[in-house]
Design an enzyme around this catalytic site. Structure first.
Site, PDB file in Angstrom:
ATOM      1  N   ASP A  65       0.857  -1.187   0.000  1.00  0.00           N
ATOM      2  CA  ASP A  65       0.000   0.000   0.000  1.00  0.00           C
ATOM      3  C   ASP A  65       0.893   1.237   0.000  1.00  0.00           C
ATOM      4  O   ASP A  65       2.106   1.137   0.181  1.00  0.00           O
ATOM      5  CB  ASP A  65      -0.990  -0.010   1.174  1.00  0.00           C
ATOM      6  CG  ASP A  65      -0.352   0.204   2.538  1.00  0.00           C
ATOM      7  OD1 ASP A  65       0.816  -0.189   2.722  1.00  0.00           O
ATOM      8  OD2 ASP A  65      -1.031   0.745   3.430  1.00  0.00           O
ATOM      9  N   TYR A  67       2.983   4.752   0.706  1.00  0.00           N
ATOM     10  CA  TYR A  67       3.631   5.393   1.853  1.00  0.00           C
ATOM     11  C   TYR A  67       2.618   6.308   2.528  1.00  0.00           C
ATOM     12  O   TYR A  67       1.791   6.941   1.869  1.00  0.00           O
ATOM     13  CB  TYR A  67       4.827   6.229   1.406  1.00  0.00           C
ATOM     14  CG  TYR A  67       5.946   5.431   0.771  1.00  0.00           C
ATOM     15  CD1 TYR A  67       6.661   4.479   1.497  1.00  0.00           C
ATOM     16  CD2 TYR A  67       6.311   5.658  -0.555  1.00  0.00           C
ATOM     17  CE1 TYR A  67       7.706   3.774   0.923  1.00  0.00           C
ATOM     18  CE2 TYR A  67       7.366   4.946  -1.139  1.00  0.00           C
ATOM     19  CZ  TYR A  67       8.048   4.005  -0.398  1.00  0.00           C
ATOM     20  OH  TYR A  67       9.081   3.304  -0.971  1.00  0.00           O
ATOM     21  N   PHE A  78       6.509   1.797  -4.263  1.00  0.00           N
ATOM     22  CA  PHE A  78       7.887   2.017  -3.815  1.00  0.00           C
ATOM     23  C   PHE A  78       8.441   3.398  -4.175  1.00  0.00           C
ATOM     24  O   PHE A  78       9.487   3.794  -3.677  1.00  0.00           O
ATOM     25  CB  PHE A  78       8.835   0.926  -4.338  1.00  0.00           C
ATOM     26  CG  PHE A  78       8.518  -0.441  -3.814  1.00  0.00           C
ATOM     27  CD1 PHE A  78       8.872  -0.791  -2.518  1.00  0.00           C
ATOM     28  CD2 PHE A  78       7.847  -1.365  -4.594  1.00  0.00           C
ATOM     29  CE1 PHE A  78       8.571  -2.057  -2.016  1.00  0.00           C
ATOM     30  CE2 PHE A  78       7.534  -2.624  -4.104  1.00  0.00           C
ATOM     31  CZ  PHE A  78       7.898  -2.977  -2.815  1.00  0.00           C
ATOM     32  N   HIS A 187      11.197  -9.242   0.940  1.00  0.00           N
ATOM     33  CA  HIS A 187      10.885  -7.822   0.763  1.00  0.00           C
ATOM     34  C   HIS A 187      12.136  -6.972   1.015  1.00  0.00           C
ATOM     35  O   HIS A 187      12.988  -7.336   1.837  1.00  0.00           O
ATOM     36  CB  HIS A 187       9.776  -7.436   1.753  1.00  0.00           C
ATOM     37  CG  HIS A 187       9.115  -6.141   1.456  1.00  0.00           C
ATOM     38  ND1 HIS A 187       9.629  -4.927   1.872  1.00  0.00           N
ATOM     39  CD2 HIS A 187       7.978  -5.846   0.779  1.00  0.00           C
ATOM     40  CE1 HIS A 187       8.843  -3.956   1.474  1.00  0.00           C
ATOM     41  NE2 HIS A 187       7.836  -4.468   0.802  1.00  0.00           N
TER      42      HIS A 187
END
Length: 223
Positions: A65, A67, A78, A187
């Site tokens: 989701d 920032y 990202f 991740h």
């Protein structure tokens, strides 16, 4: 919620916006914005579908989701707006890009250059409440983005899906790995990056696959 998609995505997704779940999601967002600050700005929610036409799609990088800090999110997984400090996960992505391809680590966290080359920077959930990570999960975005992944899987061939972390890797069930290429690793978050994200070489592996299919490779360098 202003809907701004490239025409080629409109052709694929227009029917989704009339479905009950999306109407309920729109109502939820209207009510949220009366009480809270949400990110990204409405004009940027569908930025990934504006910058990366369906017709030009080569790669999907799946995030969770947006920032949730001020001025960070702008509709690309990202990525952050120019001039914003690089978040930890993106800093690790840049370290791996340097390790993988030797490119200088960028001070600019805006990944629009990748998006314009055919890299769909897709979050599973497209909005968030300020300072509350994952606060808009479970309200309908997952249905929408699952549909996006299914459409890509069914209507395209030789797409590279970059799935970082367990959350993104759950979506592999929608992807036919005989038609597409899946790149998986932990991740890039500081909590998990040392478990195998570093030295996973996602960028060179992606370009090697594209080259093998006579598809123009991605210029990953960011200056």
């Amino acid at each position: 919620m202003k809907i701004k998609l490239d025409k080629s995505w409109e052709n694929e997704l227009s029917s989704e916006f009339d479905k009950n779940y999306m109407l309920e999601l729109k109502s939820f967002l209207i009510n949220e914005q009366k009480q809270y600050i949400t990110y990204p700005k409405n004009r940027d929610i569908f930025n990934a579908f504006s910058l990366t036409p369906f017709d030009n799609l080569k790669v999907v990088i799946l995030g969770q989701d947006p920032y949730h800090g001020e001025n960070q999110a702008h509709g690309l997984s990202f990525s952050v707006n120019k001039g914003v400090a690089i978040p930890p996960s993106l800093a690790n992505i840049f370290k791996e890009l340097n390790n993988d391809l030797g490119f200088i680590i960028s001070s600019n966290g805006d990944l629009s250059k990748w998006a314009k080359q055919g890299v769909l920077l897709l979050n599973v959930v497209l909005t968030v409440r300020k300072n509350e990570a994952n606060s808009h999960a479970g309200y309908g975005w997952e249905i929408f983005t699952d549909e996006v992944i299914k459409i890509i899987n069914n209507k395209k061939e030789n797409i590279v899906f970059i799935l970082w972390g367990a959350y993104a890797q759950k979506k592999a069930k929608f992807i036919d790995n005989k038609r597409h290429f899946i790149v998986k690793s932990p991740h890039p978050s500081p909590l998990s990056s040392y478990r195998g994200f570093f030295n996973s070489k996602p960028f060179s592996r992606t370009n090697s696959f594209l080259k093998s299919k006579n598809i123009d490779v991605i210029d990953w360098e960011l200056l």
